[in-house]
Design a protein around this motif. Structure first.
Motif, PDB file in Angstrom:
ATOM      1  N   ARG A 134       0.826  -1.202   0.000  1.00  0.00           N
ATOM      2  CA  ARG A 134       0.000   0.000   0.000  1.00  0.00           C
ATOM      3  C   ARG A 134       0.864   1.257   0.000  1.00  0.00           C
ATOM      4  N   VAL A 135       1.949   1.211   0.759  1.00  0.00           N
ATOM      5  CA  VAL A 135       2.874   2.349   0.810  1.00  0.00           C
ATOM      6  C   VAL A 135       3.527   2.575  -0.545  1.00  0.00           C
ATOM      7  N   LEU A 136       3.938   1.475  -1.198  1.00  0.00           N
ATOM      8  CA  LEU A 136       4.584   1.584  -2.503  1.00  0.00           C
ATOM      9  C   LEU A 136       3.614   2.105  -3.567  1.00  0.00           C
ATOM     10  N   VAL A 137       2.374   1.650  -3.510  1.00  0.00           N
ATOM     11  CA  VAL A 137       1.360   2.111  -4.472  1.00  0.00           C
ATOM     12  C   VAL A 137       1.106   3.606  -4.288  1.00  0.00           C
ATOM     13  N   ALA A 138       1.019   4.045  -3.026  1.00  0.00           N
ATOM     14  CA  ALA A 138       0.811   5.466  -2.748  1.00  0.00           C
ATOM     15  C   ALA A 138       2.005   6.286  -3.237  1.00  0.00           C
ATOM     16  N   GLY A 139       3.206   5.770  -2.996  1.00  0.00           N
ATOM     17  CA  GLY A 139       4.401   6.465  -3.436  1.00  0.00           C
ATOM     18  C   GLY A 139       4.463   6.603  -4.947  1.00  0.00           C
ATOM     19  N   GLU A 140       4.125   5.539  -5.666  1.00  0.00           N
ATOM     20  CA  GLU A 140       4.146   5.582  -7.124  1.00  0.00           C
ATOM     21  C   GLU A 140       3.063   6.527  -7.657  1.00  0.00           C
ATOM     22  N   ALA A 141       1.912   6.542  -6.972  1.00  0.00           N
ATOM     23  CA  ALA A 141       0.835   7.453  -7.377  1.00  0.00           C
ATOM     24  C   ALA A 141       1.278   8.903  -7.250  1.00  0.00           C
ATOM     25  N   ILE A 142       2.031   9.194  -6.210  1.00  0.00           N
ATOM     26  CA  ILE A 142       2.553  10.555  -6.018  1.00  0.00           C
ATOM     27  C   ILE A 142       3.611  10.876  -7.069  1.00  0.00           C
ATOM     28  N   ARG A 143       4.526   9.957  -7.290  1.00  0.00           N
ATOM     29  CA  ARG A 143       5.656  10.200  -8.210  1.00  0.00           C
ATOM     30  C   ARG A 143       5.169  10.490  -9.618  1.00  0.00           C
ATOM     31  N   THR A 144       4.118   9.826 -10.039  1.00  0.00           N
ATOM     32  CA  THR A 144       3.631   9.972 -11.419  1.00  0.00           C
ATOM     33  C   THR A 144       2.388  10.858 -11.525  1.00  0.00           C
ATOM     34  N   HIS A 145       2.022  11.527 -10.443  1.00  0.00           N
ATOM     35  CA  HIS A 145       0.778  12.302 -10.447  1.00  0.00           C
ATOM     36  C   HIS A 145       0.873  13.495 -11.387  1.00  0.00           C
ATOM     37  N   ARG A 146      -0.237  13.759 -12.078  1.00  0.00           N
ATOM     38  CA  ARG A 146      -0.277  14.869 -13.032  1.00  0.00           C
ATOM     39  C   ARG A 146      -0.360  16.232 -12.339  1.00  0.00           C
ATOM     40  N   ASN A 147      -0.640  16.224 -11.037  1.00  0.00           N
ATOM     41  CA  ASN A 147      -0.922  17.464 -10.318  1.00  0.00           C
ATOM     42  C   ASN A 147       0.254  17.934  -9.462  1.00  0.00           C
ATOM     43  N   LEU A 148       1.448  17.448  -9.729  1.00  0.00           N
ATOM     44  CA  LEU A 148       2.602  17.746  -8.877  1.00  0.00           C
ATOM     45  C   LEU A 148       2.935  19.232  -8.829  1.00  0.00           C
ATOM     46  N   ASN A 149       2.615  19.952  -9.890  1.00  0.00           N
ATOM     47  CA  ASN A 149       2.973  21.370  -9.955  1.00  0.00           C
ATOM     48  C   ASN A 149       1.866  22.304  -9.477  1.00  0.00           C
ATOM     49  N   HIS A 150       0.778  21.736  -8.961  1.00  0.00           N
ATOM     50  CA  HIS A 150      -0.301  22.587  -8.456  1.00  0.00           C
ATOM     51  C   HIS A 150       0.173  23.356  -7.230  1.00  0.00           C
ATOM     52  N   ALA A 151      -0.201  24.620  -7.157  1.00  0.00           N
ATOM     53  CA  ALA A 151       0.277  25.484  -6.074  1.00  0.00           C
ATOM     54  C   ALA A 151      -0.068  24.938  -4.695  1.00  0.00           C
ATOM     55  N   SER A 152      -1.251  24.334  -4.561  1.00  0.00           N
ATOM     56  CA  SER A 152      -1.679  23.832  -3.250  1.00  0.00           C
ATOM     57  C   SER A 152      -0.970  22.544  -2.852  1.00  0.00           C
ATOM     58  N   ALA A 153      -0.340  21.877  -3.826  1.00  0.00           N
ATOM     59  CA  ALA A 153       0.313  20.595  -3.539  1.00  0.00           C
ATOM     60  C   ALA A 153       1.829  20.693  -3.495  1.00  0.00           C
ATOM     61  N   GLN A 154       2.402  21.721  -4.073  1.00  0.00           N
ATOM     62  CA  GLN A 154       3.854  21.829  -4.168  1.00  0.00           C
ATOM     63  C   GLN A 154       4.536  21.793  -2.803  1.00  0.00           C
ATOM     64  N   SER A 155       3.967  22.489  -1.829  1.00  0.00           N
ATOM     65  CA  SER A 155       4.578  22.522  -0.497  1.00  0.00           C
ATOM     66  C   SER A 155       4.521  21.149   0.166  1.00  0.00           C
ATOM     67  N   ARG A 156       3.421  20.409  -0.057  1.00  0.00           N
ATOM     68  CA  ARG A 156       3.306  19.059   0.519  1.00  0.00           C
ATOM     69  C   ARG A 156       4.327  18.121  -0.105  1.00  0.00           C
ATOM     70  N   VAL A 157       4.483  18.201  -1.411  1.00  0.00           N
ATOM     71  CA  VAL A 157       5.453  17.357  -2.109  1.00  0.00           C
ATOM     72  C   VAL A 157       6.870  17.694  -1.665  1.00  0.00           C
ATOM     73  N   ALA A 158       7.141  18.999  -1.533  1.00  0.00           N
ATOM     74  CA  ALA A 158       8.470  19.433  -1.089  1.00  0.00           C
ATOM     75  C   ALA A 158       8.774  18.931   0.318  1.00  0.00           C
ATOM     76  N   THR A 159       7.765  18.958   1.191  1.00  0.00           N
ATOM     77  CA  THR A 159       7.948  18.468   2.561  1.00  0.00           C
ATOM     78  C   THR A 159       8.236  16.974   2.573  1.00  0.00           C
ATOM     79  N   LEU A 160       7.503  16.220   1.758  1.00  0.00           N
ATOM     80  CA  LEU A 160       7.713  14.774   1.672  1.00  0.00           C
ATOM     81  C   LEU A 160       9.125  14.463   1.182  1.00  0.00           C
ATOM     82  N   LEU A 161       9.545  15.125   0.120  1.00  0.00           N
ATOM     83  CA  LEU A 161      10.878  14.886  -0.428  1.00  0.00           C
ATOM     84  C   LEU A 161      11.959  15.244   0.587  1.00  0.00           C
ATOM     85  N   SER A 162      11.741  16.318   1.333  1.00  0.00           N
ATOM     86  CA  SER A 162      12.713  16.736   2.339  1.00  0.00           C
ATOM     87  C   SER A 162      12.838  15.697   3.438  1.00  0.00           C
ATOM     88  N   GLU A 163      11.698  15.141   3.874  1.00  0.00           N
ATOM     89  CA  GLU A 163      11.727  14.131   4.934  1.00  0.00           C
ATOM     90  C   GLU A 163      12.410  12.846   4.471  1.00  0.00           C
TER      91      GLU A 163
END
Length: 222
Positions: free
Chosen positions: A111-140
């Motif tokens: 389940r963790v791997l599926v969620a991770g892959e969904a995030i990595r390939t998500h079309r919405n990675l550059n959305h303003a409301s999601a960029q900070s969340r993605v940046a936080t995840l990558l930093s952690e």
């Protein structure tokens, strides 16, 4: 569009609004049913004019019924688009916290791997409301944006992630899905807004008529 799927869920997930999805198919049976029109004329005097007075309503009974029909059709179309395009994650949980808790309660590596892959390939990675969340995840995870293009490295970091990092993982996934499919969110928002606006017209018409009756009654008996 600033309206998220979680916001639309407050309307689209309610049983009453979900039932309106049938209106485009069966609504005409109501509009052209004389018996129903008669039932809706609860106070016939509201629409009746006399030599000394005008009708208390601005809309006649048939017009009110037609407006209600079109309002419910608009709500039904909005609900249909919501049911088809709203992400399953949003339908299952009203907010990111609830979704994360559901995932952690029955957690597995797959389940963790599926969620991770969904995030990595998500079309919405550059959305303003999601960029900070993605940046936080990558930093952690001690990763950078470049690692999103490296499936092996990204998945390895996800597999070795701590519980706190997995909380961020699922929170990020919810955020990405919450702002996904902008055109569909816009369509649902427009249809809901138009439907409730049209529905408000006959409601206000009846309200002002009954208010005038009540005010007149109080004035005559004071």
């Amino acid at each position: 569009m600033f309206v998220s799927w979680a916001m639309l869920r407050h309307v689209g997930a309610t049983p009453i609004v979900r039932a309106t999805v049938l209106m485009p198919f069966v609504g005409y049976l109501i509009v052209f049913n004389a018996q129903i029109g008669q039932w809706l004329s609860l106070i016939p005097d509201l629409d009746t004019s006399t030599a000394n007075s005008k009708p208390l309503t601005y809309l006649n009974g048939q017009l009110r019924l037609i407006l209600i029909y079109y309002a419910l059709v608009l709500l039904g179309l909005g609900t249909a688009v919501y049911q088809i395009y709203c992400p399953g994650i949003i339908k299952s949980a009203s907010n990111a916290s609830d979704f994360t808790q559901e995932q952690l309660a029955d957690l597995s590596d797959s389940r963790v791997l599926v969620a991770g892959e969904a995030i990595r390939t998500h079309r919405n990675l550059n959305h303003a409301s999601a960029q900070s969340r993605v940046a936080t995840l990558l930093s952690e995870l001690n990763l950078t944006d470049e690692h999103l293009g490296s499936p092996a490295i990204f998945q390895k970091a996800i597999s070795n992630s701590l519980r706190s990092q997995r909380v961020t993982l699922f929170d990020t996934l919810y955020c990405l899905e919450n702002w996904n499919r902008r055109w569909a969110r816009t369509a649902v928002s427009f249809l809901y807004a138009a439907g409730f606006t049209v529905l408000l017209l006959p409601t206000l018409d009846i309200f002002q008529a009954t208010f005038r009756i009540a005010l007149s009654y109080v004035w005559e008996n004071s």
